[in-house]
Enzyme design. Sequence first.
Site, mmCIF file in Angstrom:
data_model
loop_
_atom_site.group_PDB
_atom_site.id
_atom_site.type_symbol
_atom_site.label_atom_id
_atom_site.label_comp_id
_atom_site.label_asym_id
_atom_site.label_seq_id
_atom_site.Cartn_x
_atom_site.Cartn_y
_atom_site.Cartn_z
ATOM 1 N N MET A 85 10.757 24.468 1.138
ATOM 2 C CA MET A 85 9.934 23.573 0.321
ATOM 3 C C MET A 85 10.793 22.749 -0.630
ATOM 4 O O MET A 85 10.569 21.558 -0.816
ATOM 5 C CB MET A 85 8.915 24.388 -0.484
ATOM 6 C CG MET A 85 7.967 23.508 -1.277
ATOM 7 S SD MET A 85 6.831 24.460 -2.275
ATOM 8 C CE MET A 85 5.746 25.143 -1.034
ATOM 9 N N TYR A 137 15.056 30.680 6.000
ATOM 10 C CA TYR A 137 13.921 31.489 6.456
ATOM 11 C C TYR A 137 13.978 31.711 7.959
ATOM 12 O O TYR A 137 14.214 30.789 8.730
ATOM 13 C CB TYR A 137 12.601 30.785 6.119
ATOM 14 C CG TYR A 137 12.242 30.824 4.649
ATOM 15 C CD1 TYR A 137 12.042 32.045 4.000
ATOM 16 C CD2 TYR A 137 12.098 29.648 3.929
ATOM 17 C CE1 TYR A 137 11.715 32.079 2.659
ATOM 18 C CE2 TYR A 137 11.759 29.676 2.586
ATOM 19 C CZ TYR A 137 11.568 30.897 1.950
ATOM 20 O OH TYR A 137 11.244 30.927 0.631
ATOM 21 N N ARG A 186 -11.170 0.326 14.044
ATOM 22 C CA ARG A 186 -10.773 1.104 12.882
ATOM 23 C C ARG A 186 -11.431 0.528 11.636
ATOM 24 O O ARG A 186 -12.116 1.206 10.902
ATOM 25 C CB ARG A 186 -9.247 1.084 12.741
ATOM 26 C CG ARG A 186 -8.731 2.000 11.662
ATOM 27 C CD ARG A 186 -7.237 1.849 11.450
ATOM 28 N NE ARG A 186 -6.888 0.598 10.788
ATOM 29 C CZ ARG A 186 -5.669 0.310 10.357
ATOM 30 N NH1 ARG A 186 -4.677 1.151 10.538
ATOM 31 N NH2 ARG A 186 -5.418 -0.834 9.753
ATOM 32 N N LYS A 201 0.840 -1.205 0.000
ATOM 33 C CA LYS A 201 0.000 0.000 0.000
ATOM 34 C C LYS A 201 0.878 1.259 0.000
ATOM 35 O O LYS A 201 2.090 1.167 0.235
ATOM 36 C CB LYS A 201 -0.927 -0.020 1.215
ATOM 37 C CG LYS A 201 -0.182 0.034 2.546
ATOM 38 C CD LYS A 201 -1.127 -0.248 3.711
ATOM 39 C CE LYS A 201 -0.403 -0.113 5.039
ATOM 40 N NZ LYS A 201 -1.243 -0.600 6.160
#
Length: 376
Positions: free
Chosen positions: A318, A270, A142, A47
Site C-alpha cells: 500500500m 508480502y 454513454r 477533468k
Amino acid sequence: MTVTVDFRRPGLRHLSQPTLQTLSEAVAQNVAIARRRTRARIMAVVKADGYGHGAIAVAKAAVAAGADWLGTTDIADASRLRAAGLTVPILTWLNPSGVDAEAAAADRIDVAIGSIDELEALLEHGSAHVRVHLYVDTGMAREGCPTRDWDALIARARQEQRRGSIRVVGLMGHLPLADQAQPEANESAVAQMHRARRRMTAAGFGAPLTHLAATSGTLCDPATHFGMVRLGAGLVGIDPSGTTELHGAARLTAAIVHGATAAAGTPVGYGGTFVTGTSTNLSVLPLGYADGIPREICSEASVEIRGRRYPIVGRVSMDQIVIDTGADSIPRGTIATVFGPKGGPTPTIHEWARWAGTIPHTIVTGIGARVRRAIA
Ligand SMILES: *Cc1c(COP(=O)(O)O)cnc(C)c1O
C-alpha cells in the site's frame, strides 16, 4: 524541452514525501502541437484533476498557451477554475448530482444537455441565461441524446430559448473510435454531427459552435474538428492514437527511505513472491498502490536512480515498493524517479501502462492524493 525538477524543496528532505512534478512547459508544447493540426478553437479538458496533474495548473498552462476554452465534468470543478482566476468559457458535460443552474449562471459555466429530462432538471432550478450545448450521441451510448430523440430535444430547447430560459450556443458529440487513427472509423459520427447541425439550423438556432473531436481526432482527422476540438489526454502528453510524440508533463519522484543488503534466497515483500537469486542491495521507496503504483505490474517495472534503471521486486504494498539495486548500495535520501518526460533511462507513463496492462490515462489519474503536486 528542458524539464526543471526542483529538488531543493524542503519536503524532499523529509524522506516520506513523494512528489509529482508538473510542467506548464510541456502542456504549452502539447497545445502548440494541437494548434498546428487544427484551425478550430481548442478546449483544454482538465477533468479528473487535470488527468491527475492538478486541474488549475494544467488549465492555466493551457490557456496561457492559447487554449480558448476549458472543459471539465461538473460545475463544482468548473467553479474551482473560476475561483482560480480563469476567465475563458468553461463547458461541463456530466453533472451527476444535478445541475446547479444558479451556480452555472453565476460563474458563466456552460452545460451540455443530452435529453429533455436533463433540460427539465436544469429549468427546475429556475435560473435564466444558462448557456447550453446540445449533446448528441454519435455512437457511444454513454452520454448524449440518441438519434431518434434529437428532434424532440431540439424543439424543446428552441422553445425554452424563445422563452428566455436558456441560451443554446453549442452542439457536442464524442467519437467512440478515434483512437484507431483511421478517418473511416469516424465517418459515421462525423455524418451524424453534420445532420444534427442541419437540424439545429432548421429549427432556428443559427450556427452553433460544433465540437466532436478529443485528442485522437484532433491529431489524426481534420474532418472531426468542426468549430472546436476538446483536448484532454494530449495536454499531459498522452496520444491515445499513438501517432504523435507529445511531451510528458509530470515527473513522479520519491526519496529512498530505507536500504539493506539481502543474502541470496531472501524472500521480498508480502507472500515472498520474489526471492533474491544472489546477494544484493534492496532500496525501499515510500510509494505504493495508495499512491497509484499499480499492483498489477510485471517484473519489467523499474525506477530510475542516478541515471540507471533498477527493477521493482516483490509485491507492491500500500505504501511502499522495494527496488533491487544489485551491486549498487544507494544512500538513504537518494531521489528515485518513477516516471518522467521522455528521455534516457527514466521510465515513461507509457512504459508504466504497458507494465501494468493498462493505458497511460489510468497511471496519471491514479496518482494518490498524498503525493505532493509541485508545479515547475
Ligand atoms: C475526456 C473527454 C474529452 C477529452 O478526451 P481525450 O481523449 O483525453 O483528449 C473530450 N470530450 C469528452 C466528452 C470527454 O469525456
